[in-house]
Motif scaffolding. Structure first.
Motif, PDB file in Angstrom:
ATOM      1  N   THR A   8       1.256  -1.335   0.014  1.00 55.88           N
ATOM      2  CA  THR A   8       0.282   0.041  -0.089  1.00 55.88           C
ATOM      3  C   THR A   8       0.717   0.468   0.161  1.00 55.88           C
ATOM      4  N   CYS A   9       0.555   2.322  -0.898  1.00 56.41           N
ATOM      5  CA  CYS A   9       1.692   3.336  -0.955  1.00 56.41           C
ATOM      6  C   CYS A   9       1.019   4.418   0.039  1.00 56.41           C
ATOM      7  N   PRO A  10       1.996   5.082   0.674  1.00 55.28           N
ATOM      8  CA  PRO A  10       1.615   6.105   1.812  1.00 55.28           C
ATOM      9  C   PRO A  10       1.535   7.267   1.718  1.00 55.28           C
ATOM     10  N   VAL A  11       0.833   8.263   0.610  1.00 55.96           N
ATOM     11  CA  VAL A  11       1.568   9.101  -0.111  1.00 55.96           C
ATOM     12  C   VAL A  11      -0.376   9.598   0.299  1.00 55.96           C
ATOM     13  N   CYS A  12      -0.838   9.778  -0.760  1.00 53.80           N
ATOM     14  CA  CYS A  12      -2.011  10.074  -0.599  1.00 53.80           C
ATOM     15  C   CYS A  12      -3.250   9.756  -0.308  1.00 53.80           C
ATOM     16  N   GLY A  13      -4.150   9.706   0.093  1.00 49.03           N
ATOM     17  CA  GLY A  13      -5.821   9.071   0.098  1.00 49.03           C
ATOM     18  C   GLY A  13      -6.031   8.240  -0.225  1.00 49.03           C
ATOM     19  N   SER A  14      -6.031   7.835  -1.179  1.00 45.32           N
ATOM     20  CA  SER A  14      -5.788   7.017  -2.567  1.00 45.32           C
ATOM     21  C   SER A  14      -5.423   5.493  -1.930  1.00 45.32           C
ATOM     22  N   LEU A  15      -4.416   5.956  -1.928  1.00 45.89           N
ATOM     23  CA  LEU A  15      -4.103   4.513  -0.747  1.00 45.89           C
ATOM     24  C   LEU A  15      -3.798   3.563  -1.528  1.00 45.89           C
ATOM     25  N   CYS A  16      -3.081   3.445  -3.051  1.00 47.39           N
ATOM     26  CA  CYS A  16      -3.325   2.141  -3.964  1.00 47.39           C
ATOM     27  C   CYS A  16      -2.683   1.484  -3.140  1.00 47.39           C
ATOM     28  N   ASP A  17      -3.154  -0.200  -3.345  1.00 53.51           N
ATOM     29  CA  ASP A  17      -2.633  -1.145  -2.432  1.00 53.51           C
ATOM     30  C   ASP A  17      -2.016  -2.436  -3.395  1.00 53.51           C
ATOM     31  N   ASP A  18      -1.601  -2.045  -5.089  1.00 49.06           N
ATOM     32  CA  ASP A  18      -1.206  -2.629  -5.676  1.00 49.06           C
ATOM     33  C   ASP A  18       0.455  -2.037  -5.918  1.00 49.06           C
ATOM     34  N   ILE A  19       0.649  -1.695  -5.572  1.00 46.65           N
ATOM     35  CA  ILE A  19       2.278  -1.559  -5.734  1.00 46.65           C
ATOM     36  C   ILE A  19       3.455  -2.809  -5.167  1.00 46.65           C
ATOM     37  N   GLU A  20       4.141  -2.902  -6.348  1.00 46.57           N
ATOM     38  CA  GLU A  20       4.940  -4.119  -6.320  1.00 46.57           C
ATOM     39  C   GLU A  20       6.519  -3.513  -6.311  1.00 46.57           C
ATOM     40  N   ASN A  33       4.176   0.400 -10.500  1.00 49.49           N
ATOM     41  CA  ASN A  33       2.049   0.609 -10.572  1.00 49.49           C
ATOM     42  C   ASN A  33       2.321   1.493  -9.670  1.00 49.49           C
ATOM     43  N   ALA A  34       2.701   2.443  -8.867  1.00 46.77           N
ATOM     44  CA  ALA A  34       3.226   3.322  -8.047  1.00 46.77           C
ATOM     45  C   ALA A  34       3.189   5.207  -9.567  1.00 46.77           C
ATOM     46  N   CYS A  35       2.490   6.271  -8.907  1.00 42.82           N
ATOM     47  CA  CYS A  35       2.743   7.701  -9.607  1.00 42.82           C
ATOM     48  C   CYS A  35       3.066   7.336  -9.211  1.00 42.82           C
ATOM     49  N   GLY A  36       4.064   9.222 -10.348  1.00 43.39           N
ATOM     50  CA  GLY A  36       5.173   9.972  -9.567  1.00 43.39           C
ATOM     51  C   GLY A  36       5.575  10.692  -8.068  1.00 43.39           C
ATOM     52  N   LEU A  37       4.647  10.187  -7.943  1.00 41.35           N
ATOM     53  CA  LEU A  37       4.973  11.132  -5.659  1.00 41.35           C
ATOM     54  C   LEU A  37       4.979   9.603  -5.011  1.00 41.35           C
ATOM     55  N   GLY A  38       4.096   7.914  -5.339  1.00 41.93           N
ATOM     56  CA  GLY A  38       4.458   7.043  -4.419  1.00 41.93           C
ATOM     57  C   GLY A  38       5.809   6.916  -4.861  1.00 41.93           C
ATOM     58  N   GLU A  39       6.668   6.955  -6.379  1.00 42.36           N
ATOM     59  CA  GLU A  39       7.292   5.886  -6.224  1.00 42.36           C
ATOM     60  C   GLU A  39       8.400   6.959  -5.557  1.00 42.36           C
ATOM     61  N   ALA A 155      -3.349  15.791  -7.597  1.00 39.38           N
ATOM     62  CA  ALA A 155      -2.403  15.686  -6.212  1.00 39.38           C
ATOM     63  C   ALA A 155      -3.048  14.210  -5.963  1.00 39.38           C
ATOM     64  N   HIS A 156      -3.794  13.211  -6.778  1.00 36.84           N
ATOM     65  CA  HIS A 156      -4.589  11.915  -6.477  1.00 36.84           C
ATOM     66  C   HIS A 156      -3.934  11.207  -7.785  1.00 36.84           C
ATOM     67  N   PRO A 157      -2.771  10.903  -8.366  1.00 34.82           N
ATOM     68  CA  PRO A 157      -2.218  10.727  -9.974  1.00 34.82           C
ATOM     69  C   PRO A 157      -3.251  10.227 -10.202  1.00 34.82           C
ATOM     70  N   ARG A 158      -3.293   8.772  -9.325  1.00 36.37           N
ATOM     71  CA  ARG A 158      -3.228   7.674  -9.626  1.00 36.37           C
ATOM     72  C   ARG A 158      -5.630   7.596  -9.851  1.00 36.37           C
ATOM     73  N   HIS A 159      -5.844   8.174  -9.124  1.00 35.92           N
ATOM     74  CA  HIS A 159      -7.484   7.769  -9.572  1.00 35.92           C
ATOM     75  C   HIS A 159      -8.455   8.189 -10.060  1.00 35.92           C
TER      76      HIS A 159
HETATM   77  S1  SF4 Z   1      -2.302   7.968  -6.501  1.00 32.15           S
HETATM   78 FE1  SF4 Z   1       0.233   7.589  -6.256  1.00 32.15          FE
HETATM   79  S2  SF4 Z   1       0.623   8.699  -4.507  1.00 32.15           S
HETATM   80 FE2  SF4 Z   1      -1.657   8.622  -4.464  1.00 32.15          FE
HETATM   81  S3  SF4 Z   1      -1.786   6.708  -3.526  1.00 32.15           S
HETATM   82 FE3  SF4 Z   1      -1.465   5.903  -5.745  1.00 32.15          FE
HETATM   83  S4  SF4 Z   1       0.814   5.977  -6.091  1.00 32.15           S
HETATM   84 FE4  SF4 Z   1       0.249   6.545  -4.282  1.00 32.15          FE
END
Ligand code: SF4
Lengths: 481, 274
Positions: A8-20, A33-39, A155-159
């Motif tokens: 799970t990506c601990p950056v924005c409120g979308s909390l993507c849980d598919d990161i490898e 899988n993460a966006c720029g912010l998460g990566e 702000a929530h790039p993968r939303h």
């Molecule tokens: S949208 Fe980006 S920053 Fe937000 S949780 Fe997903 S990967 Fe992380």
């Protein structure tokens, strides 16, 4: 080489849980899988960080042992007559729970960052209630998506990609390739116009705002509307962009509500938008099968604040007479929802909880930390994973640093520079596990993928030790008495 | 019979003094009053640690007059639930003055903080200076506990969301008001003699709001009904002319909003619709 999946990506409120994540020698080397912010968070978190507890002595921050720092903090907090405990949106629910216990023990005021972002949303939800659902439901069923005062592209790039326009739902088709075509066409047009402007003396023609609504809004597939005061990246890909005058969102929402109820409006334009356009928009909203209104800080913090959300929620309520419509705040920090949830289940109130009388009391404006600081009422503070010195109004910051400040944060910030005690903590979701709540109130596990540097405890452990020490001091003083 | 309270020092921490009411003072001696509990931050203290108390105390609440001299702008909840008697504050006073007040009178020489007379049920509050936000309002998240009786008169300015969820009673402001006057108002009367920052009557379902000064605009969800030469409020005649608006139609509201014609030339186009 272990690849860790479902992180799970601990950056924005979308909390993507598919990161490898690929880890080598206790180091993150690759993120998928993460966006720029998460990566960038996963790759760079370790570059610039605190490693040793610091205590201010004779005006200077000097390294200290963890034991000494805990004792010093406990003394400050046990002694304080109106301490504040602020932050919490970037840590785990487990740490927040200990924080609430500590607040009760020391008779303090505990508040999270919603006080300066989505606090108004919470207030109006308490006034009028709201209808919502999970992001999964939106992905599979929503045929109309509205982003109001929110710019998820930045702000929530993968939303958009995971839950709305760019994704195909099980029961709801999305012609996402149209959005991509739209985007590249729009960009090409912008480039062309810019080139034209640079190469010719004459003014280039500006892109005329279309008078009516585009026919694409009436198709069966998923549609996306953006309402904002300026053209954002998200607006560029939308089927329709409604530009409203700044600080006039309230009027637009009210007008839409009246139109949804088939009432007539005495004006020709509202906030610069012709009433006919609003009429058509109201029809699009009524005509959809499953609509969703996402709103961001652009709505909660523009003029009217909680009343904007109040009326937005009421609009959604009215729409439910005709169709299914839901509303959801676009929460920023990864666990700001969690800090509201934990606070509510422990105290009954989502933020700005005052324990000074021994039981929880709540009245934002009176018990919210920004306001307490602005009035200069507190006499000590504990800041967890947040940077109020950089973000609060000047008067509030002055009053904050006038009194002892304890900071628990993995990273150095302007607040740690002004602090009296600083604890370096481990990164939640990277070096420590925990739980966080996604913006739709779905709890997700945060994983530990690497070991923290030695000496960096988790937020929860630090708080537990401070709490134990406070209790010890209280016992000691009780015995002396 | 008058009891005089004087703060012994300037307060930094918030002080909560629900006990300063004629009801809890009545029939007590000066010593007993001095022992009443108040909160300063998270410390419980007795009233005479923070205030000097002197004077004579009546046997019944209606015989008690409490006079407070000095700056008590950090002192909250004075006059909570009072039912009779009088409180006079010579200076500024803090939040929640006269909260849930049922009867009696409160007079403030200086300014009053936010939540003045919130959830008020009866009695009179008069403020010579300015008041903060949420005058005569409801408790957070409660749609049924707005002001339900009594009178509030403010001679200076008032802030935002005055009369929020108001159900009955009257609020008069001689100065200017902020935004969202009478938001969600169900009934009752609000009179503003000065200017308003707009959005008056937002989501109101009933009641009356009169603005004698200027407004930046009227919400789109109000429809103009007529131009009235004057308005009568509790026997007082306010000379117009006034535009009479009805709303808020977003809430199917029947509220009346009177806006002065003379101070609002920019609303002239509404006349074509009358
Ligand atoms: S949208 Fe980006 S920053 Fe937000 S949780 Fe997903 S990967 Fe992380």
């Amino acid at each position: 080489m272990p690849i860790i999946s479902n992180v799970t990506c601990p950056v924005c409120g979308s909390l993507c849980d598919d990161i490898e994540i690929l880890v080598e020698n206790n180091k993150v080397v690759k993120v998928k899988n993460a966006c720029g912010l998460g990566e960038s968070k996963f790759l760079n978190y370790n570059g610039h960080r605190l490693r040793k507890p610091l205590i201010r002595k004779n005006g200077e921050l000097v390294e200290a042992s963890i034991k000494e720092a805990i004792r010093r903090s406990a003394e400050i907090l046990a002694d304080a007559a109106y301490p504040i405990l602020y932050g919490w949106s970037n840590t785990s629910c487990e740490a927040i729970r200990v924080g609430l216990e500590l607040a009760e023990e020391i008779g303090g005021v505990i508040d999270n960052t919603s006080t300066v972002c989505h606090g108004p949303s919470v207030l109006s939800i308490q006034d009028v209630g709201y209808s919502t659902c999970t992001l999964g439901q939106i992905r599979h069923r929503a045929d109309l998506v509205i982003y109001w005062g929110s710019n998820p592209w930045s702000a929530h790039p993968r939303h958009i990609e995971r839950y709305t326009a760019f994704t195909q739902g099980r029961f709801q088709a999305s012609i996402w390739y149209r959005y991509l075509a739209h985007l590249s066409a729009y960009r090409a047009r912008r480039r062309l116009l810019r080139a034209l402007k640079l190469s010719s003396v004459r003014e280039a023609p500006t892109i005329e705002a279309e008078a009516g609504l585009p026919p694409t809004l009436f198709r069966k597939e998923r549609k996306m509307i953006v309402v904002d005061v300026r053209r954002t990246r998200t607006a560029d890909i939308a089927d329709y962009f409604l530009q409203v005058e700044p600080n006039k969102d309230y009027e637009v929402l009210e007008a839409l509500r009246a139109l949804i109820r088939d009432e007539e409006i005495d004006m020709d334009t509202v906030a610069g938008v012709p009433v006919e356009t609003l009429e058509e928009l109201a029809d699009v909203m009524i005509g959809c099968k499953f609509g969703v209104l996402f709103f961001g800080v652009g709505l909660t913090m523009s003029m009217g604040k909680l009343r904007n959300i109040d009326t937005a929620i009421c609009m959604v309520r009215d729409l439910n007479r005709y169709t299914k419509f839901i509303i959801m705040p676009m929460r920023g920090h990864f666990n700001v929802t969690g800090s509201n949830v934990v606070s509510t289940w422990q105290t009954g109130y989502p933020y700005a909880v005052d324990f000074s009388h021994g039981y929880p009391r709540y009245n934002p404006g009176e018990t919210s930390v920004v306001d307490i600081l602005a009035r200069g009422e507190s006499d000590a503070s504990l800041i967890v994973a947040s940077d109020p010195v950089a973000h609060f109004p000047k008067a509030a910051v002055e009053n904050l640093v006038r009194n002892p400040v304890i900071v628990i944060d993995p990273e150095p910030t302007p607040t740690t520079l002004m602090a009296d005690v600083v604890f370096p903590s481990s990164f939640v979701g990277i070096e420590t596990e925990g739980t966080a709540y996604r913006m739709d109130h779905v709890p997700l596990p945060l994983k530990k993928i690497v070991e923290p540097p030695s000496g960096c405890l988790s937020d929860m452990e630090i708080l537990q030790r401070i709490l134990a020490e406070v209790r010890k001091i209280k016992r000691e003083t009780a015995e002396v008495a | 019979m008058v009891v005089v309270l004087r703060p012994k020092r300037a307060f930094k921490l918030p002080v909560e003094a629900e006990c300063i009411t004629p009801d809890s003072f009545a029939g007590k001696s000066v010593d007993e009053i001095g022992k009443l509990k108040v909160w300063e931050g998270n410390r419980e203290r007795s009233l005479n640690e923070l205030f000097s108390v002197e004077g004579e105390i009546g046997a019944k609440p209606e015989e008690v007059m409490v006079k407070i001299f000095g700056d008590v702008h950090k002192v909250r909840r004075i006059g909570t639930q009072m039912s009779a008697g009088e409180i006079v504050v010579h200076g500024d006073v803090g939040f929640h003055l006269g909260e849930e007040m049922v009867g009696g009178k409160i007079l403030v020489d200086g300014n009053a903080g936010s939540w003045l007379g919130s959830m008020m049920k009866g009695g009179v509050i008069e403020v010579k200076g300015d008041a903060g936000d949420y005058v005569g309002s409801a408790y957070r998240g409660s749609s049924t506990r707005g002001m339900s009786g009594g009178t509030i008169v403010i001679h200076g300015d008032a802030g935002n969301e005055l009369g929020y969820y108001m159900r009955k009673g009257i609020i008069k402001v001689h100065g200017n008001v902020g935004q969202f006057t009478g938001v969600h108002m169900k009934n009752g009367i609000v009179v503003v003699y000065g200017n308003s920052e707009g959005r008056s009557g937002a989501e109101m379902t009933g009641g009356k709001i009169v603005v004698c000064g200027s407004v930046p605009s009227v919400l789109p969800t109000f429809t103009v009904e007529a131009v009235k030469s004057r308005v009568k409020i509790n026997g007082e005649k306010l000379a117009g002319p006034f535009y009479l608006f009805k709303g808020d139609i977003a809430e199917e509201g029947e509220g009346k909003l009177y806006i002065s014609k003379a101070s609002n030339a920019h609303l002239k186009s509404y006349e074509n619709l009358v």
